[in-house]
Design a protein around this motif. Sequence first.
Motif, PDB file in Angstrom:
ATOM      1  N   ASP A 130      -3.704 -17.062 106.052  1.00 17.07           N
ATOM      2  CA  ASP A 130      -4.247 -17.578 104.797  1.00 17.07           C
ATOM      3  C   ASP A 130      -3.930 -19.065 104.609  1.00 17.07           C
ATOM      4  N   GLY A 131      -4.106 -19.846 105.683  1.00 11.08           N
ATOM      5  CA  GLY A 131      -3.967 -21.294 105.579  1.00 11.08           C
ATOM      6  C   GLY A 131      -2.575 -21.858 105.734  1.00 11.08           C
ATOM      7  N   LYS A 132      -1.558 -20.980 105.858  1.00  7.50           N
ATOM      8  CA  LYS A 132      -0.184 -21.438 106.061  1.00  7.50           C
ATOM      9  C   LYS A 132       0.415 -20.694 107.244  1.00  7.50           C
ATOM     10  N   THR A 133       1.525 -21.223 107.742  1.00  6.85           N
ATOM     11  CA  THR A 133       2.240 -20.489 108.783  1.00  6.85           C
ATOM     12  C   THR A 133       2.989 -19.313 108.166  1.00  6.85           C
ATOM     13  N   MET A 134       3.320 -18.357 109.017  1.00  5.17           N
ATOM     14  CA  MET A 134       4.041 -17.173 108.553  1.00  5.17           C
ATOM     15  C   MET A 134       5.379 -17.552 107.918  1.00  5.17           C
ATOM     16  N   ILE A 135       6.085 -18.483 108.519  1.00  5.92           N
ATOM     17  CA  ILE A 135       7.395 -18.850 107.987  1.00  5.92           C
ATOM     18  C   ILE A 135       7.258 -19.528 106.620  1.00  5.92           C
ATOM     19  N   GLU A 136       6.194 -20.288 106.402  1.00  7.09           N
ATOM     20  CA  GLU A 136       5.983 -20.891 105.079  1.00  7.09           C
ATOM     21  C   GLU A 136       5.780 -19.812 104.015  1.00  7.09           C
ATOM     22  N   HIS A 137       5.010 -18.787 104.351  1.00  4.66           N
ATOM     23  CA  HIS A 137       4.816 -17.691 103.400  1.00  4.66           C
ATOM     24  C   HIS A 137       6.152 -17.005 103.079  1.00  4.66           C
ATOM     25  N   SER A 138       6.979 -16.817 104.104  1.00  5.72           N
ATOM     26  CA  SER A 138       8.279 -16.173 103.881  1.00  5.72           C
ATOM     27  C   SER A 138       9.161 -17.019 102.972  1.00  5.72           C
ATOM     28  N   VAL A 139       9.184 -18.326 103.218  1.00 10.23           N
ATOM     29  CA  VAL A 139       9.966 -19.240 102.374  1.00 10.23           C
ATOM     30  C   VAL A 139       9.411 -19.238 100.952  1.00 10.23           C
ATOM     31  N   ASP A 140       8.096 -19.333 100.836  1.00 11.03           N
ATOM     32  CA  ASP A 140       7.477 -19.371  99.512  1.00 11.03           C
ATOM     33  C   ASP A 140       7.800 -18.108  98.707  1.00 11.03           C
ATOM     34  N   SER A 141       7.786 -16.960  99.376  1.00 13.65           N
ATOM     35  CA  SER A 141       8.038 -15.708  98.658  1.00 13.65           C
ATOM     36  C   SER A 141       9.409 -15.732  98.006  1.00 13.65           C
ATOM     37  N   MET A 142      10.379 -16.333  98.671  1.00 10.94           N
ATOM     38  CA  MET A 142      11.720 -16.431  98.091  1.00 10.94           C
ATOM     39  C   MET A 142      11.777 -17.474  96.979  1.00 10.94           C
ATOM     40  N   LEU A 143      11.188 -18.629  97.229  1.00  7.09           N
ATOM     41  CA  LEU A 143      11.245 -19.685  96.219  1.00  7.09           C
ATOM     42  C   LEU A 143      10.503 -19.272  94.950  1.00  7.09           C
ATOM     43  N   TYR A 144       9.378 -18.589  95.105  1.00  9.47           N
ATOM     44  CA  TYR A 144       8.627 -18.138  93.927  1.00  9.47           C
ATOM     45  C   TYR A 144       9.425 -17.115  93.119  1.00  9.47           C
ATOM     46  N   SER A 145      10.348 -16.425  93.777  1.00  6.45           N
ATOM     47  CA  SER A 145      11.141 -15.409  93.073  1.00  6.45           C
ATOM     48  C   SER A 145      12.348 -16.019  92.367  1.00  6.45           C
ATOM     49  N   GLY A 146      12.544 -17.319  92.526  1.00  7.37           N
ATOM     50  CA  GLY A 146      13.573 -18.005  91.755  1.00  7.37           C
ATOM     51  C   GLY A 146      14.890 -18.247  92.451  1.00  7.37           C
ATOM     52  N   VAL A 147      14.937 -18.110  93.796  1.00  5.65           N
ATOM     53  CA  VAL A 147      16.205 -18.395  94.470  1.00  5.65           C
ATOM     54  C   VAL A 147      16.513 -19.888  94.393  1.00  5.65           C
ATOM     55  N   ASN A 148      17.781 -20.212  94.423  1.00  8.91           N
ATOM     56  CA  ASN A 148      18.193 -21.613  94.346  1.00  8.91           C
ATOM     57  C   ASN A 148      18.002 -22.334  95.670  1.00  8.91           C
ATOM     58  N   GLN A 149      18.276 -21.633  96.755  1.00  6.19           N
ATOM     59  CA  GLN A 149      18.248 -22.264  98.074  1.00  6.19           C
ATOM     60  C   GLN A 149      18.005 -21.201  99.127  1.00  6.19           C
ATOM     61  N   VAL A 150      17.270 -21.580 100.168  1.00  7.65           N
ATOM     62  CA  VAL A 150      16.965 -20.652 101.256  1.00  7.65           C
ATOM     63  C   VAL A 150      17.633 -21.149 102.537  1.00  7.65           C
ATOM     64  N   ILE A 151      18.411 -20.269 103.150  1.00  2.34           N
ATOM     65  CA  ILE A 151      19.028 -20.553 104.444  1.00  2.34           C
ATOM     66  C   ILE A 151      18.084 -20.051 105.535  1.00  2.34           C
ATOM     67  N   ILE A 152      17.711 -20.907 106.461  1.00  2.00           N
ATOM     68  CA  ILE A 152      16.832 -20.540 107.569  1.00  2.00           C
ATOM     69  C   ILE A 152      17.671 -20.460 108.836  1.00  2.00           C
ATOM     70  N   VAL A 153      17.781 -19.262 109.405  1.00  2.00           N
ATOM     71  CA  VAL A 153      18.557 -19.086 110.650  1.00  2.00           C
ATOM     72  C   VAL A 153      17.584 -19.154 111.821  1.00  2.00           C
ATOM     73  N   LEU A 154      17.703 -20.215 112.584  1.00  2.00           N
ATOM     74  CA  LEU A 154      16.770 -20.501 113.676  1.00  2.00           C
ATOM     75  C   LEU A 154      17.369 -20.138 115.027  1.00  2.00           C
ATOM     76  N   GLY A 155      16.482 -19.985 116.001  1.00  2.00           N
ATOM     77  CA  GLY A 155      16.918 -19.703 117.365  1.00  2.00           C
ATOM     78  C   GLY A 155      15.878 -20.232 118.331  1.00  2.00           C
ATOM     79  N   TYR A 156      15.098 -19.327 118.898  1.00  2.00           N
ATOM     80  CA  TYR A 156      14.037 -19.693 119.836  1.00  2.00           C
ATOM     81  C   TYR A 156      13.052 -20.663 119.168  1.00  2.00           C
ATOM     82  N   ARG A 157      12.808 -21.803 119.818  1.00  2.00           N
ATOM     83  CA  ARG A 157      11.894 -22.839 119.318  1.00  2.00           C
ATOM     84  C   ARG A 157      12.245 -23.264 117.887  1.00  2.00           C
ATOM     85  N   GLY A 158      13.546 -23.248 117.626  1.00  2.00           N
ATOM     86  CA  GLY A 158      14.013 -23.550 116.284  1.00  2.00           C
ATOM     87  C   GLY A 158      13.691 -24.956 115.818  1.00  2.00           C
TER      88      GLY A 158
END
Length: 207
Positions: free
Chosen positions: A26-54
């Motif tokens: 839907d016009g965004k990457t999967m990870i953007e949707h995942s981040v947005d879902s948390m931010l829209y729910s009112g979290v203060n900060q999102v920790i992204i744990v990266l690995g492969y192609r991080g």
Amino acid sequence: MEINGIILVAGLSSRMGDFKPLLKLDGKTMIEHSVDSMLYSGVNQVIIVLGYRGEEVEVLLRSKYNKSQLVFTHNLKYSKTDMLASAKIGINALNTCDAFYLLPGDMPAVDTKTFLKVKETMVKSNAMVVFPTIDGHRKHPPLVSHRCIDYILQFEGEGGLREVWQFFKNKIETVPVDDYGCMIDADTKADYEKLVNYMDSKRNYKV
């Protein structure tokens, strides 16, 4: 409640045959949707744990979000470790909070209402962990109290996160939700097609 989020994006995407976090929905990457879902729910900060192609994921997200919203950390042993190892790395990067959501990065369609219902249940019950459920089955994302942190970080047994939750089994609450987004991840190309169709249907419904 002060709530943060952890998104686990360290996997190899081996079953997909393509790199899941950067697949478009839907016009965004999967990870953007995942981040947005948390931010829209009112979290203060999102920790992204990266690995492969991080680095690719980090560059993308840094270009899209305010730097205060995201914290990046890396599981350097991503090819040899499980979700619990990545969760521990994410927990170690948390700023002070009352609780945190824990979400696999390939679940980009969880509804804001689900996050809020889980939070509301924790506030009312003072549970250590709260899971959304569908037909009585636990789904992501759990909301985990800061009181669980020491035990999770010290846990060295077998069984990963499932075994960790067993320790808190008498202090876990659940809340039923009507959210297909809790049921679909993107392990395979067929799963991805389901996600594409679901996100399209959600957009069309809103229109």
